[in-house]
Write an enzyme that holds these catalytic residues in place. Structure first.
Site, short mmCIF file in Angstrom:
data_model
loop_
_atom_site.label_atom_id
_atom_site.label_comp_id
_atom_site.label_asym_id
_atom_site.label_seq_id
_atom_site.Cartn_x
_atom_site.Cartn_y
_atom_site.Cartn_z
N SER A 16 0.60 -0.82 -0.17
CA SER A 16 -0.01 0.16 0.10
C SER A 16 0.75 0.94 -0.06
CB SER A 16 -0.74 0.41 1.19
OG SER A 16 0.40 0.38 2.55
N SER A 20 1.00 3.57 2.07
CA SER A 20 0.99 3.94 3.72
C SER A 20 2.10 4.64 4.57
CB SER A 20 0.63 3.08 5.14
OG SER A 20 1.26 2.26 4.93
N LYS A 74 5.83 0.15 8.98
CA LYS A 74 5.89 1.53 9.70
C LYS A 74 7.24 2.23 9.86
CE LYS A 74 1.65 1.28 8.94
NZ LYS A 74 0.70 1.79 7.75
N SER A 131 -2.83 6.33 6.19
CA SER A 131 -1.65 5.60 7.30
C SER A 131 -2.48 4.79 8.76
CB SER A 131 -0.62 5.49 7.73
OG SER A 131 0.14 5.16 8.53
#
Length: 321
Positions: free
Chosen positions: A126, A128, A183, A286
């Site tokens: 994705s 994010s 992340k 996100s």
């Protein structure tokens, strides 16, 4: 053994097929571990039982053929059937069920060791982590920087280097540990992380950021505000969507939520011991610790550090911060 091996291979194929079609929730680490153990058992059996057994049979056959040829020679017959001389070679050949088990063990073992203790590949699913990482980036994750962990159960066996603010980390998604997320570490144990009105503050100190040229999101075909953020010495780019609200919609009831305060301005969280606060670089697109909580140290997989391939843009290959 051929029948038993057929059942084992069929079970592996059924598992992978069910996983592929969404019938079950697969676990690649467990699958690779089982493949290593099972092919390893076949390799040991081949090395110490099946191969010696075939070699003894071949020696016995060669001795029998030599005795027969000697008798024929005594009778003046020197021409023998060459097919008989190849019979011992056929006896020494591995049957198919050992080719597909013991024969694959060295390759599977190398993959297992590399993936479990050194480097593991991942694909970014994705946006994010835009603009640092793009959808489709194939990345490498260092598995030993933060300490070696036992495969499958993820138990740490060496101390390693502690996670630092600004590191890009792959971890097991706390609400669903079978999924891997990526992340950036924003808060370490003991930190108070505040994200209010789209401004990041850690322990009362605003994290410096400098405006950069607007970023074109090719997925949504929109311009997003881009900033160069300095997170305790780690320089990286972040994105903000001016049309997105500052508050956090739909935060779940996660463990440790009592450490967080939500308002229309955003969220303030005190990071508990043994956990981390993670955020994506694409701040308004996100699903991260603001929504589902803290990441326990036991969920950490490794540090992401290198894009090894992006089939749509070869220029993406290289290290990143």
């Amino acid at each position: 053994m051929a029948f038993i091996t057929s059942l084992v291979l069929a079970a592996f194929i059924a598992y992978v097929g069910s996983w592929y079609f969404g019938a079950i929730e697969g676990n690649f680490a467990l699958l690779l571990f089982l493949a290593t153990v099972i092919t390893g058992l076949y390799w040991v059996a081949e090395r110490f039982y099946f191969l010696p057994k075939r070699e003894r049979a071949a020696v016995k056959l060669e001795a029998s053929l030599a005795e027969r040829n000697a008798r024929l020679a005594e009778q003046g017959i020197k021409q023998v059937d060459t097919a008989d001389t190849k019979a011992s070679e056929r006896l020494l050949m591995q049957p198919w069920w050992l080719d597909w088990t013991a024969g694959l063990f060295p390759v599977i073992l190398v993959v297992f060791l590399l993936r479990s203790f050194l480097y593991e590949p991942f694909k970014i699913p994705s946006g994010s982590m835009m603009p640092t990482l793009l959808t489709g980036d194939l990345i490498l994750v260092n598995k030993f920087t933060y300490g070696l962990r036992l495969p499958v159960i993820n138990t740490k066996i060496t101390a390693g280097t502690p996670l630092a603010r600004g590191d890009v980390v792959v971890f097991r998604y706390p609400p669903k540990p079978s999924m891997d997320y990526i992340k950036r570490v924003v808060g370490i144990p003991g930190d108070e992380v505040a994200y209010l009105n789209k401004k990041l503050t850690i322990n009362g100190q605003p994290v410096p950021k400098q405006a950069e040229a607007d970023y074109l999101d090719n997925e949504s075909m929109r311009l997003l505000k881009q900033y160069d953020e300095n997170l305790f010495g780690k320089q990286h780019k972040i994105l903000n969507d001016e049309s997105a609200p500052s508050f956090v919609p739909g935060a779940s009831d996660f463990p440790g939520r009592e450490n967080c305060r939500y308002s229309v301005e955003g969220v303030v969280c005190k990071v508990p011991a043994g956990s981390y606060f993670m955020m994506g670089d694409n701040r308004d697109n996100s699903a991260d610790s603001r929504f589902w909580g803290f990441v326990p140290d036991s969920n950490v997989v490794g540090r992401a550090f290198f894009v090894w391939m992006n089939f749509g843009d070869l220029g993406r290959i290289g290290p990143f911060q």
